[in-house]
Design an enzyme around this catalytic site. Structure first.
Site, PDB file in Angstrom:
ATOM      1  N   CYS A   1     -41.292 -46.344 -28.836  1.00  0.00           N
ATOM      2  CA  CYS A   1     -39.997 -45.719 -29.294  1.00  0.00           C
ATOM      3  C   CYS A   1     -38.968 -47.102 -29.416  1.00  0.00           C
ATOM      4  O   CYS A   1     -39.320 -47.959 -28.890  1.00  0.00           O
ATOM      5  CB  CYS A   1     -39.446 -44.459 -28.339  1.00  0.00           C
ATOM      6  SG  CYS A   1     -39.285 -45.372 -26.865  1.00  0.00           S
TER       7      CYS A   1
ATOM      8  N   CYS B   1     -42.733 -46.373 -23.039  1.00  0.00           N
ATOM      9  CA  CYS B   1     -41.941 -45.389 -23.934  1.00  0.00           C
ATOM     10  C   CYS B   1     -40.470 -45.355 -22.853  1.00  0.00           C
ATOM     11  O   CYS B   1     -40.375 -46.153 -21.904  1.00  0.00           O
ATOM     12  CB  CYS B   1     -42.415 -44.020 -23.939  1.00  0.00           C
ATOM     13  SG  CYS B   1     -41.969 -43.175 -25.404  1.00  0.00           S
TER      14      CYS B   1
ATOM     15  N   CYS C   1     -37.643 -52.994 -23.197  1.00  0.00           N
ATOM     16  CA  CYS C   1     -38.567 -53.562 -22.391  1.00  0.00           C
ATOM     17  C   CYS C   1     -38.617 -54.905 -22.137  1.00  0.00           C
ATOM     18  O   CYS C   1     -38.017 -56.101 -22.634  1.00  0.00           O
ATOM     19  CB  CYS C   1     -40.123 -53.671 -23.429  1.00  0.00           C
ATOM     20  SG  CYS C   1     -41.748 -54.194 -22.553  1.00  0.00           S
TER      21      CYS C   1
END
Length: 137
Positions: free
Chosen positions: A82, A10, A89
């Site tokens: 999210c 997240c 990422c």
């Protein structure tokens, strides 16, 4: 032999991913090693702790952490919670399965304390349903 890893990611590793880690450990801990992290580490949100207490899961011992590339590369499944985490990422290797659960950020909920609590509960319960579905696969 070590258990396969599920890694919940997240933005700040304070609410959604912390609740997912707690639920994941509780529901999948016999089969998987469950971790969470964020693009940044904002500390564990006290409201997330409170809402997890309601379902009998104590996440006080969990720590807010930034994404560990080694853990990411060893994971069996990486789940972003999210859009920010999905977009930012680090790239996962081809052998790592990924999924995206776009969940609202309960930390941004506004209103009365009860209204804010309800947003946290809704996100927690949504995560629980998704983990149940994951377990059923």
């Amino acid at each position: 032999m070590s258990k396969p890893i599920i890694y919940f990611l997240c933005t700040g590793n304070s609410c959604r991913s912390q609740m997912a880690e707690g639920l994941g450990r509780h529901m999948l801990g016999d089969e998987y090693e469950v971790h969470s992290a964020g693009i940044e580490a904002h500390g564990v949100n006290p409201k997330a702790v409170e809402m997890m207490d309601e379902v009998g899961i104590d996440i006080r011992g969990q720590e807010s952490a930034v994404i560990d590339r080694d853990l990411l590369n060893r994971a069996r499944l990486v789940i972003t919670l999210c859009g920010d985490a999905k977009e930012n990422c680090p790239v996962t290797p081809p052998n790592v399965d990924t999924d995206h659960w776009g969940l609202v950020d309960p930390a941004k909920a506004e209103g009365t304390e009860e209204e804010v609590n309800q947003v946290f509960r809704d996100v927690r319960d949504d995560i629980k349903r998704r983990i149940e579905a994951l377990k059923a696969q």
